[in-house]
Every structure is written in C-alpha cells, then in structure tokens.
Design a protein around this motif. Sequence first.
Motif, PDB file in Angstrom:
ATOM      1  N   GLY A  93       5.284 -18.648  -5.086  1.00  0.00           N
ATOM      2  CA  GLY A  93       6.294 -17.755  -4.521  1.00  0.00           C
ATOM      3  C   GLY A  93       7.696 -18.220  -4.870  1.00  0.00           C
ATOM      4  N   HIS A  94       8.613 -18.032  -3.936  1.00  0.00           N
ATOM      5  CA  HIS A  94       9.983 -18.546  -4.065  1.00  0.00           C
ATOM      6  C   HIS A  94      10.023 -19.895  -3.351  1.00  0.00           C
ATOM      7  N   PRO A  95      10.545 -20.945  -3.992  1.00  0.00           N
ATOM      8  CA  PRO A  95      10.443 -22.276  -3.389  1.00  0.00           C
ATOM      9  C   PRO A  95      11.374 -22.481  -2.196  1.00  0.00           C
ATOM     10  N   GLY A  96      12.272 -21.527  -1.975  1.00  0.00           N
ATOM     11  CA  GLY A  96      13.192 -21.689  -0.856  1.00  0.00           C
ATOM     12  C   GLY A  96      12.932 -20.715   0.271  1.00  0.00           C
ATOM     13  N   VAL A  97      11.852 -19.931   0.152  1.00  0.00           N
ATOM     14  CA  VAL A  97      11.558 -18.918   1.173  1.00  0.00           C
ATOM     15  C   VAL A  97      10.393 -19.420   2.038  1.00  0.00           C
ATOM     16  N   PHE A  98      10.699 -19.777   3.285  1.00  0.00           N
ATOM     17  CA  PHE A  98       9.707 -20.305   4.211  1.00  0.00           C
ATOM     18  C   PHE A  98       9.063 -21.582   3.662  1.00  0.00           C
ATOM     19  N   VAL A  99       9.881 -22.432   3.054  1.00  0.00           N
ATOM     20  CA  VAL A  99       9.407 -23.722   2.529  1.00  0.00           C
ATOM     21  C   VAL A  99      10.457 -24.764   2.922  1.00  0.00           C
ATOM     22  N   ILE A 122       9.490 -15.221  -7.501  1.00  0.00           N
ATOM     23  CA  ILE A 122       9.153 -13.965  -6.810  1.00  0.00           C
ATOM     24  C   ILE A 122       8.394 -14.312  -5.529  1.00  0.00           C
ATOM     25  N   SER A 123       8.918 -13.863  -4.413  1.00  0.00           N
ATOM     26  CA  SER A 123       8.317 -14.189  -3.108  1.00  0.00           C
ATOM     27  C   SER A 123       7.320 -13.114  -2.686  1.00  0.00           C
ATOM     28  N   ALA A 124       6.591 -13.422  -1.604  1.00  0.00           N
ATOM     29  CA  ALA A 124       5.654 -12.438  -1.034  1.00  0.00           C
ATOM     30  C   ALA A 124       6.416 -11.180  -0.605  1.00  0.00           C
ATOM     31  N   GLU A 125       7.623 -11.352  -0.105  1.00  0.00           N
ATOM     32  CA  GLU A 125       8.393 -10.172   0.330  1.00  0.00           C
ATOM     33  C   GLU A 125       8.797  -9.321  -0.871  1.00  0.00           C
ATOM     34  N   TRP A 165       6.307 -12.957   8.871  1.00  0.00           N
ATOM     35  CA  TRP A 165       5.587 -13.918   8.022  1.00  0.00           C
ATOM     36  C   TRP A 165       4.722 -14.815   8.905  1.00  0.00           C
ATOM     37  N   GLN A 166       3.702 -15.349   8.312  1.00  0.00           N
ATOM     38  CA  GLN A 166       2.850 -16.373   8.939  1.00  0.00           C
ATOM     39  C   GLN A 166       2.193 -15.869  10.229  1.00  0.00           C
ATOM     40  N   ILE A 167       1.763 -14.601  10.235  1.00  0.00           N
ATOM     41  CA  ILE A 167       1.075 -14.106  11.434  1.00  0.00           C
ATOM     42  C   ILE A 167      -0.262 -14.825  11.626  1.00  0.00           C
ATOM     43  N   VAL A 206      -1.510  -8.415   1.944  1.00  0.00           N
ATOM     44  CA  VAL A 206      -1.730  -9.619   1.125  1.00  0.00           C
ATOM     45  C   VAL A 206      -1.545  -9.225  -0.341  1.00  0.00           C
ATOM     46  N   ALA A 207      -0.566  -9.811  -0.976  1.00  0.00           N
ATOM     47  CA  ALA A 207      -0.312  -9.532  -2.395  1.00  0.00           C
ATOM     48  C   ALA A 207      -1.411 -10.134  -3.257  1.00  0.00           C
ATOM     49  N   ALA A 208      -1.694  -9.487  -4.357  1.00  0.00           N
ATOM     50  CA  ALA A 208      -2.685 -10.026  -5.301  1.00  0.00           C
ATOM     51  C   ALA A 208      -2.105 -11.258  -5.984  1.00  0.00           C
ATOM     52  N   ASP A 231      -5.365 -13.781   7.548  1.00  0.00           N
ATOM     53  CA  ASP A 231      -5.513 -15.193   7.208  1.00  0.00           C
ATOM     54  C   ASP A 231      -4.131 -15.769   6.909  1.00  0.00           C
ATOM     55  N   GLN A 232      -4.122 -16.952   6.341  1.00  0.00           N
ATOM     56  CA  GLN A 232      -2.842 -17.654   6.143  1.00  0.00           C
ATOM     57  C   GLN A 232      -1.933 -16.984   5.129  1.00  0.00           C
ATOM     58  N   THR A 233      -2.499 -16.050   4.346  1.00  0.00           N
ATOM     59  CA  THR A 233      -1.656 -15.385   3.345  1.00  0.00           C
ATOM     60  C   THR A 233      -1.209 -14.005   3.808  1.00  0.00           C
ATOM     61  N   SER A 234      -1.512 -13.619   5.050  1.00  0.00           N
ATOM     62  CA  SER A 234      -1.163 -12.264   5.521  1.00  0.00           C
ATOM     63  C   SER A 234       0.288 -12.189   5.982  1.00  0.00           C
ATOM     64  N   THR A 235       0.899 -11.069   5.671  1.00  0.00           N
ATOM     65  CA  THR A 235       2.257 -10.757   6.137  1.00  0.00           C
ATOM     66  C   THR A 235       2.204  -9.384   6.798  1.00  0.00           C
ATOM     67  N   LEU A 236       2.891  -9.243   7.932  1.00  0.00           N
ATOM     68  CA  LEU A 236       2.875  -7.964   8.654  1.00  0.00           C
ATOM     69  C   LEU A 236       4.122  -7.159   8.315  1.00  0.00           C
TER      70      LEU A 236
HETATM   71  C1  SAM Z   1       4.836 -20.988   3.968  1.00  0.00           C
HETATM   72  S1  SAM Z   1       5.119 -19.286   3.622  1.00  0.00           S
HETATM   73  C2  SAM Z   1       5.396 -19.379   1.890  1.00  0.00           C
HETATM   74  C3  SAM Z   1       6.100 -18.179   1.312  1.00  0.00           C
HETATM   75  C4  SAM Z   1       6.365 -18.294  -0.173  1.00  0.00           C
HETATM   76  N1  SAM Z   1       7.268 -19.394  -0.441  1.00  0.00           N
HETATM   77  C5  SAM Z   1       6.954 -17.030  -0.781  1.00  0.00           C
HETATM   78  O1  SAM Z   1       7.973 -17.121  -1.467  1.00  0.00           O
HETATM   79  O2  SAM Z   1       6.388 -15.963  -0.583  1.00  0.00           O
HETATM   80  C6  SAM Z   1       3.517 -18.637   3.794  1.00  0.00           C
HETATM   81  C7  SAM Z   1       3.547 -17.191   4.228  1.00  0.00           C
HETATM   82  O3  SAM Z   1       3.964 -16.373   3.114  1.00  0.00           O
HETATM   83  C8  SAM Z   1       3.296 -15.151   3.145  1.00  0.00           C
HETATM   84  N2  SAM Z   1       2.439 -15.068   1.960  1.00  0.00           N
HETATM   85  C9  SAM Z   1       1.994 -16.052   1.188  1.00  0.00           C
HETATM   86  N3  SAM Z   1       1.197 -15.570   0.212  1.00  0.00           N
HETATM   87  C10 SAM Z   1       1.128 -14.247   0.392  1.00  0.00           C
HETATM   88  C11 SAM Z   1       0.450 -13.188  -0.272  1.00  0.00           C
HETATM   89  N4  SAM Z   1      -0.333 -13.404  -1.324  1.00  0.00           N
HETATM   90  N5  SAM Z   1       0.610 -11.935   0.204  1.00  0.00           N
HETATM   91  C12 SAM Z   1       1.398 -11.685   1.275  1.00  0.00           C
HETATM   92  N6  SAM Z   1       2.057 -12.639   1.940  1.00  0.00           N
HETATM   93  C13 SAM Z   1       1.916 -13.911   1.504  1.00  0.00           C
HETATM   94  C14 SAM Z   1       2.454 -15.135   4.433  1.00  0.00           C
HETATM   95  O4  SAM Z   1       3.242 -14.559   5.487  1.00  0.00           O
HETATM   96  C15 SAM Z   1       2.230 -16.605   4.634  1.00  0.00           C
HETATM   97  O5  SAM Z   1       1.891 -16.905   5.973  1.00  0.00           O
END
Ligand code: SAM
Length: 262
Positions: A93-99, A122-125, A165-167, A206-208, A231-236
């Motif tokens: 993802g993006h190294p500065g977004v939620f890291v 490129i971040s999940a958002e 994020w992180q639901i 959840v992004a592919a 799961d841990q990769t879900s975003t609402l």
């Molecule tokens: C610690 S953060 C890392 C975010 C990451 N740095 C980014 O730029 O997207 C983890 C959270 O990112 C979101 N995330 C990570 N992977 C994802 C994916 N494949 N699809 C949707 N959301 C994702 C979820 O909300 C997840 O709980």
Amino acid sequence: MQTASLSIVGTGIGLAGQLTAEAASAIKSADIVLSLMGDPIAEAWLRTLNANLEPLEPCYQQAGSRPRAYEAMVEKMLAGLRAGKRVCAAFYGHPGVFVSPSHEAIRRARAEGYDAVMLPGISAEDMLVADLGVDPGAWGMQSYEARDFFISARPVDPCAALVLWQIGVLGDGAYTEFTSRPAALTALADVLQETYPADHEVIVYVAATLPTAAPQIQSVTLATLHQADVDQTSTLYVPPLRAPLPSPARIALLERHLSGAG
Ligand SMILES: C[S@@+](CC[C@H](N)C(=O)[O-])C[C@H]1O[C@@H](n2cnc3c(N)ncnc32)[C@H](O)[C@@H]1O
C-alpha cells in the motif's frame, strides 16, 4: 562508499504492477530491504528485486503486541542505518497510511542525522475510490481508523462518505490479538445507526491483491453488518446519506468579503 540512508517505500495493493519507478529503484539499490508485505507471494516477488530481504512480520510474534512490534520494526530500520547501510523498508500500500513505524523511523533517522525519505504508494483507499467509483471531491470523504472512530466518539457528517479502516481488529482493545470479533461489528453498527437508518447500505471492501483476482465488494445494510465476512484486510465504506445543502448565511458572508464590505 555510499552513505547510510533510509527509504521507506510503498509497493501498492496490487502485486507488482503498482510499484512506482522511484520505489523500484530504491528497493533495487538498497543494501538491505526490510519488508512488511502481509502476503508470502508479494514477499517472494519483492525478493526478486533484491535478494537481501528481511521480513518484518516475525516482529509481531516476537513482540506479542502491536505497539511492541512497531517499536521493534523501527529499531530494525535504525539498526541498519547505524551499521552504515542503505536501508529500504517496503510496506504494501502507501507506507505512510496507517503505518506508524514508518513515520517514527523517518523521524528518528532524521534526528540522528541520516537522510530519510518516504516514497508514496497506492493505498487501499485509492483502490476503493477506483473500484467503487466514488469521488472524494464530490461531497467529501471522512477517513478514520475504526477503533479510534468508535472509542473517541468522532462526529459524523452524514453528507460526506465515511471510510473506516481496520474494522477487523475493532474488538481488539490491546491490539494483542490478530483476529476479528463479529460482536464488535454489531457495536459499530449501533453507533452508525445514531446517524444513518438501519437499512442504509454500506460496503465491506477488500481490494484485489493479485492481477487475476477481482475486488470483494459485499453490500450489506447496517442492520446486517455483523453477518458480513470481515478480516484484517477489510475496509468499510459508508456512502453519504444525503446531499449537503448550501448555507445562505455562508454565501452572504463570502459575497460580503468579495465585495470588500466584509
Ligand atoms: C495497517 S493498515 C495498512 C494500510 C496500507 N498502508 C495502505 O496504504 O492501504 C491495514 C488496513 O488497511 C486496509 N486494507 C489493507 N489491505 C486492504 C485491501 N486489500 N483491501 C481493502 N482494504 C485493505 C484495511 O482497512 C486494513 O485493516
């Protein structure tokens, strides 16, 4: 001899294709790459760019809690610098977004006199905007970490989109578990129903991560949010409830200032 430096790069969400040219260059030219890719396939791909790779995932098991794991990651990055190496830390993802360890490592590296830079990814958002076809510029977009949103009772603007994020770790108060708690989603839905109706449709997204896969887009109502697969990769994603209304008072205020009468 090259001087020690720290590059913190994002590799994007989609494997391989979302790596920027500058991030690829930083990875390839590093003496050591520390990685948090969250996926063994992504890690194996990264290793093809630089074989001198050390995953940061074991920090979670060794430290036992998220805060201690993050501190261990920061110290690993700093240890490489202090040993005179060009260190590249690669995060999906993006190294500065939620890291948080990436920001902290850059702050400490600069305080110790080292060159340190963050290269965006490129971040999940970003993926969510593309896959769901929503424009943050239309009516605005609120973006919160789910636990912070919940615990701190953040105010919600129902006219703007809301991204949480992180639901998947909302119910994990100490950040010591790494599993999702469905009951926490019920509590979150209760809070959201203070603003939105129970039949408001939201998306668990959840992004592919692989080029051959499709994004997972689960549409559920707030009343049935607790039944969603999370799961841990879900975003609402919570769409806006209604359009924002222009305020006549604000329009008049702007016109007064523009006319020089303000
Ligand atoms: C610690 S953060 C890392 C975010 C990451 N740095 C980014 O730029 O997207 C983890 C959270 O990112 C979101 N995330 C990570 N992977 C994802 C994916 N494949 N699809 C949707 N959301 C994702 C979820 O909300 C997840 O709980």
